[in-house]
Write an enzyme that holds these catalytic residues in place. Structure first.
Site, short mmCIF file in Angstrom:
data_model
loop_
_atom_site.label_atom_id
_atom_site.label_comp_id
_atom_site.label_asym_id
_atom_site.label_seq_id
_atom_site.Cartn_x
_atom_site.Cartn_y
_atom_site.Cartn_z
CG HIS A 1 -7.72 -7.67 0.01
ND1 HIS A 1 -6.53 -8.25 0.42
CD2 HIS A 1 -7.84 -6.52 0.72
CE1 HIS A 1 -5.96 -7.48 1.35
NE2 HIS A 1 -6.75 -6.43 1.55
CE1 TYR B 1 -4.25 -1.61 0.72
CE2 TYR B 1 -2.83 -3.14 1.91
CZ TYR B 1 -4.05 -2.85 1.33
OH TYR B 1 -5.06 -3.77 1.35
CE1 TYR C 1 -1.74 -7.16 3.75
CE2 TYR C 1 -2.48 -6.69 1.51
CZ TYR C 1 -2.70 -6.68 2.88
OH TYR C 1 -3.89 -6.22 3.39
NE ARG D 1 -6.25 -10.72 4.65
CZ ARG D 1 -7.30 -9.97 4.24
NH1 ARG D 1 -7.27 -8.66 4.38
NH2 ARG D 1 -8.37 -10.52 3.71
CG HIS E 1 -9.67 -2.55 1.53
ND1 HIS E 1 -9.94 -3.16 2.74
CD2 HIS E 1 -8.36 -2.81 1.27
CE1 HIS E 1 -8.85 -3.74 3.19
NE2 HIS E 1 -7.88 -3.55 2.32
#
Length: 251
Positions: A169, A117, A156, A166, A171
């Protein structure tokens, strides 16, 4: 006799919403998801009646959006386009009766193709992509449809237990017609082997609810030699509502 008269259609009047079935959603306390141990409520939750503030807003228009808000491939590009698999995500935002929710704000954010991110607290070893910001937004059309372009995010590692990862994905935040319909959720990708072993996903007790978080590949909606497409419909309330990002109090 109802004050709305005998000719009133069946179902809730405008502004009313069906009670959500909380048995489909994760328990607040799920030790396999490590941070839920300290974040779960220590006392019984309160049920509050819907007030005027919860059923009348907010309202968004196209004037609130920029021309590239729904194109994550271009909206942060500086020296070229971002690295990664180019995809289209599209679908429909629905209410509890299966009707499209028009002109509602859909926001989305994600990691880059390497699984990182653009956030100061993200210290994963994958590099920052200088041409990818990882966030955007759009409005649904008059029938509740939305779409945006982006780069497929990477998985990640995270500090849950040893070797926790995870799945890839995206959000989502959807406002609906009012704050009572507000939904924050995640979308996963069909065929990702990490979905079945993700501690967060494993807190969801209903396999059908998990399936509603997984977007299937739709080759009919792809742009040849350009972008693959994934279809993700979102239901804001009701028994088949899309899960509220693993937070029982939200859904």
């Amino acid at each position: 006799m109802s004050s709305f008269g005998t000719n009133r259609p069946s179902g809730p009047r405008e502004g009313d919403y069906y009670q959500r079935d909380l048995t489909l959603h994760p328990p607040a306390f799920t030790p396999i998801y490590k941070t839920s141990v300290t974040r779960s409520p220590q006392k019984a939750l309160l049920s509050l009646e819907q007030g005027i503030g919860e059923i009348t807003g907010p309202v968004f228009t196209a004037d609130d959006l920029g021309p590239l808000d729904n194109d994550l491939i271009l909206n942060y590009a500086k020296t070229g386009e971002p690295i990664g698999e180019r995809i289209i995500v599209y679908g429909r935002v629905l209410d509890e009766n299966g009707r499209g929710v028009p002109h509602t704000l859909v926001e989305f954010w994600q990691a880059n193709a390497g699984g990182r991110y653009r956030h100061k607290k993200d210290t994963y070893l994958a590099p920052i992509d200088p041409n990818f910001g990882g966030c955007g937004r759009c409005l649904t059309d008059e029938n509740g449809y939305y779409s945006f372009r982006t780069i497929k995010p990477g998985p990640y590692p995270w500090r849950n237990y040893v070797n926790s990862w995870r799945p890839a994905h995206i959000h989502f935040s959807i406002f609906g017609r009012s704050f009572t319909q507000r939904l924050i959720t995640q979308m996963y990708f069909e065929g990702d082997p990490l979905i079945d072993v993700c501690p967060i996903v494993k807190t969801i007790p209903d396999p059908e609810a998990v399936k509603r978080l997984i977007a299937p590949l739709d080759l009919r909606a792809t742009v040849p030699l350009d972008c693959r497409a994934y279809k993700f419909d979102i239901v804001l309330r009701g028994r088949r509502s899309t899960l509220f990002e693993n937070r029982l109090e939200g859904n």
